[in-house]
Design a protein around this motif. Structure first.
Motif, short mmCIF file in Angstrom:
data_model
loop_
_atom_site.label_atom_id
_atom_site.label_comp_id
_atom_site.label_asym_id
_atom_site.label_seq_id
_atom_site.Cartn_x
_atom_site.Cartn_y
_atom_site.Cartn_z
N LEU A 1 -6.69 44.87 9.59
CA LEU A 1 -6.65 44.82 11.06
C LEU A 1 -7.16 43.46 11.53
CD1 LEU A 1 -8.09 48.37 11.80
CD2 LEU A 1 -5.68 47.66 11.85
N GLY A 2 -6.84 43.13 12.78
CA GLY A 2 -7.29 41.85 13.33
C GLY A 2 -6.41 40.71 12.87
N GLN A 3 -7.00 39.52 12.84
CA GLN A 3 -6.22 38.32 12.53
C GLN A 3 -5.92 38.19 11.04
OE1 GLN A 3 -7.76 34.77 14.43
NE2 GLN A 3 -7.13 33.50 12.69
N VAL A 4 -4.66 37.91 10.72
CA VAL A 4 -4.25 37.71 9.33
C VAL A 4 -3.46 36.40 9.24
CG1 VAL A 4 -2.99 38.64 7.35
CG2 VAL A 4 -4.18 40.20 8.90
N ASP A 5 -3.94 35.50 8.43
CA ASP A 5 -3.31 34.18 8.31
C ASP A 5 -2.12 34.21 7.35
OD1 ASP A 5 -5.06 33.02 10.13
OD2 ASP A 5 -6.55 32.57 8.57
N ILE A 6 -1.31 33.16 7.40
CA ILE A 6 -0.13 33.02 6.54
C ILE A 6 -0.53 33.16 5.07
CG2 ILE A 6 1.70 31.41 5.80
CD1 ILE A 6 1.95 32.31 8.69
N GLY A 7 0.25 33.93 4.34
CA GLY A 7 0.01 34.09 2.90
C GLY A 7 -0.99 35.17 2.57
N GLU A 8 -1.73 35.63 3.57
CA GLU A 8 -2.71 36.69 3.31
C GLU A 8 -2.02 38.07 3.32
OE1 GLU A 8 -6.99 34.90 4.60
OE2 GLU A 8 -6.02 36.23 6.02
N ARG B 1 0.15 32.97 12.86
CA ARG B 1 -0.62 34.05 12.24
C ARG B 1 -0.19 35.38 12.85
NH1 ARG B 1 -4.56 31.90 15.82
NH2 ARG B 1 -5.12 33.41 17.41
N LEU B 2 -0.71 36.47 12.29
CA LEU B 2 -0.44 37.80 12.84
C LEU B 2 -1.75 38.40 13.32
CD1 LEU B 2 2.02 39.34 10.20
CD2 LEU B 2 2.56 38.07 12.27
N GLU B 3 -1.63 39.32 14.28
CA GLU B 3 -2.80 40.09 14.71
C GLU B 3 -2.44 41.56 14.72
OE1 GLU B 3 -4.77 36.67 17.60
OE2 GLU B 3 -4.16 38.60 18.45
N TYR B 4 -3.24 42.34 14.03
CA TYR B 4 -2.95 43.77 13.89
C TYR B 4 -3.92 44.61 14.71
CZ TYR B 4 0.13 42.78 9.96
OH TYR B 4 1.15 42.33 9.17
N CYS C 1 -7.64 55.71 1.11
CA CYS C 1 -6.98 55.03 2.23
C CYS C 1 -8.04 54.28 3.02
CB CYS C 1 -6.27 56.01 3.16
SG CYS C 1 -4.83 56.78 2.41
N LYS C 2 -7.69 53.08 3.47
CA LYS C 2 -8.68 52.23 4.11
C LYS C 2 -8.03 51.33 5.14
CE LYS C 2 -12.23 48.89 2.66
NZ LYS C 2 -12.81 48.23 1.47
N LEU C 3 -8.67 51.21 6.29
CA LEU C 3 -8.31 50.19 7.28
C LEU C 3 -9.48 49.24 7.34
CD1 LEU C 3 -6.80 52.63 9.83
CD2 LEU C 3 -5.60 50.60 9.01
N THR C 4 -9.20 47.93 7.31
CA THR C 4 -10.30 46.99 7.17
C THR C 4 -9.99 45.67 7.87
OG1 THR C 4 -11.58 45.69 5.59
CG2 THR C 4 -9.34 46.24 4.93
N SER C 5 -11.01 45.07 8.45
CA SER C 5 -10.79 43.73 9.02
C SER C 5 -11.15 42.64 8.01
CB SER C 5 -11.60 43.57 10.31
OG SER C 5 -12.94 43.88 10.07
N ALA C 6 -11.60 43.02 6.82
CA ALA C 6 -11.89 42.04 5.76
C ALA C 6 -10.61 41.81 4.93
CB ALA C 6 -13.00 42.56 4.86
N PRO C 7 -10.54 40.68 4.23
CA PRO C 7 -9.38 40.45 3.35
C PRO C 7 -9.19 41.61 2.38
CG PRO C 7 -10.65 38.43 3.55
CD PRO C 7 -11.45 39.51 4.24
N ILE C 8 -7.95 41.93 2.09
CA ILE C 8 -7.65 43.06 1.20
C ILE C 8 -7.96 42.69 -0.24
CG2 ILE C 8 -5.74 44.36 0.21
CD1 ILE C 8 -4.65 44.66 3.03
N ASP C 9 -8.64 43.58 -0.91
CA ASP C 9 -9.03 43.38 -2.31
C ASP C 9 -8.15 44.26 -3.19
OD1 ASP C 9 -10.26 43.02 -4.72
OD2 ASP C 9 -12.15 43.98 -4.15
N LEU C 10 -7.11 43.66 -3.78
CA LEU C 10 -6.18 44.45 -4.61
C LEU C 10 -6.91 45.14 -5.74
CD1 LEU C 10 -3.19 45.21 -5.11
CD2 LEU C 10 -3.03 43.19 -6.59
#
Lengths: 84, 159, 159, 84
Positions: free
Chosen positions: B88-95, B52-55, B10-19
């Motif tokens: 977490l943090g800012q997430v742009d459309i499509g991300e 955009r979204l902010e988490y 389990c991970k919370l991350t402010s970097a883009p998610i790496d499937l």
């Protein structure tokens, strides 16, 4: 006794703070603290229905008795995940 | 079978998610099936043009609740490993905001466990998103919109 | 919404399956959810120690049947795009034999469509696998085993 | 008329060939050709229950009438996908 309060998301923005430490009487429950907050900020009453509570990072109900140094978090409706 | 902790990531991350990080974790020579779920940011929501979204999350408790869900799915279905990552943090459309991967001997369990995990995550993990849209912002799941005109509780697809 | 053909990607390949190729295809700014399924080669099957699998297909018809499934899920669920890839030839333990990706506005449709697509693929697409295991080989789905002792029809998880 | 027959997987291995072209009488159906094959190779009878048929790359049932130059494929139980 001393309780650390934590605020998130919409509640954090309404209150303008992320946390505070508060003195509460021995025997206080989650409900005691919530009533105190509502007395100071009556506009919080609208959140009543949707708010959840956590003590020591575990969900509890309002009747949960507090202990000295407990951390009490107010949890607005969670909304993790995407637009799905 | 190894112990529960070794079967959970389990991970919370402010970097883009790496499937790939999740699918690599759940890969197993005993697996016949792997399912993944990715939750992304749509360009529209409920008629609003989303920018955009902010988490944000409750650090510590969010991880604990994610691990609880992972541990629960391991007991409820015959699955091998489960991995989940939330941004977490800012997430742009499509991300991607969230991704979950599950491996199992058979596909039925893998689908059910993955679907259950994302449903539970949205119900219990203390993570919040604020939607920034054309004309305002809104905490999804709350009654508070800065535009002043949005007072209903946002209903997510719970199905 | 673009026309059906532009929302479908189907591929038969003797190269390792690239999940990223499928998720890139189905990604869409209007998507809130993406599900994927990966079917892999287990090291054991029905008590046999599996060495590897070998796949063959009916060229032409296999692609056509895959496209039919993709087109059907587009009409049955509110999904945006669907991609599926199936491997041919030799597939080693742990490697993917098949992968499917589905994007949708909401997760429920994405899970159902993806699960239905793999179930249908296993029922209707003319692809066959031969299992090479310690002590023999076996066409899965047939009654023929070279060990001479395997005469039952292999039952796959149809659930 | 001339029909191209195609064999796959276990059936291909049993027959030792992937395809053949065969002369069949006008009016022949899928069943006609299948009966012909069984007469030549009685051991194929055990496949009867599980075999499917395709003409021009579409599934058909045994009563399907054949036309000159049709491609008739014998489809053993399919088994695409992983071990799932």
């Amino acid at each position: 006794m001393r309780i650390r309060l934590r605020f998130f998301a919409s509640l954090r923005e309404r209150l303008g703070r992320t946390e505070e430490v508060r003195e509460v009487p021995t025997g206080a429950t989650v409900a005691t603290v919530w009533e105190l907050l509502k007395r100071e900020r009556p506009e919080l009453a609208v959140l009543e229905r949707s708010l959840a509570f956590a003590v020591a990072q575990e969900y509890v109900d309002k009747t949960h008795p507090l202990q000295d140094n407990d951390e009490l978090a107010f949890i607005p409706p969670v909304s993790g995940g995407g637009h799905d | 079978m190894t112990d529960t902790q070794q079967r959970i990531f389990c991970k919370l991350t402010s970097a883009p998610i790496d499937l790939r990080e999740l699918t690599d974790f759940v890969a197993d020579p005993g697996a016949g099936a792997m399912t993944t779920f990715i939750g992304t940011t749509r360009n529209t929501n409920d008629g609003r043009q989303v920018i955009r979204l902010e988490y944000e999350c409750y650090p510590g408790m969010a991880e604990k609740e994610m691990v609880k869900i992972a541990a629960e799915v391991l007991t409820r279905w015959p699955i091998i490993k489960v991995a989940m990552s939330h941004r977490l943090g800012q997430v742009d459309i499509g991300e991607a905001s969230v991704a979950i991967a599950v491996s199992a001997g058979h596909r039925h369990a893998a689908f059910e466990a993955c679907h259950y995990a994302i449903n539970q995550l949205k119900e219990t993990v203390p993570i919040w998103k604020k939607e920034l849209y054309e004309g305002g912002e809104l905490w999804i799941g709350s009654q508070t919109g800065t535009s002043g005109s949005l007072h209903k509780v946002q209903e997510e697809d719970r199905a």
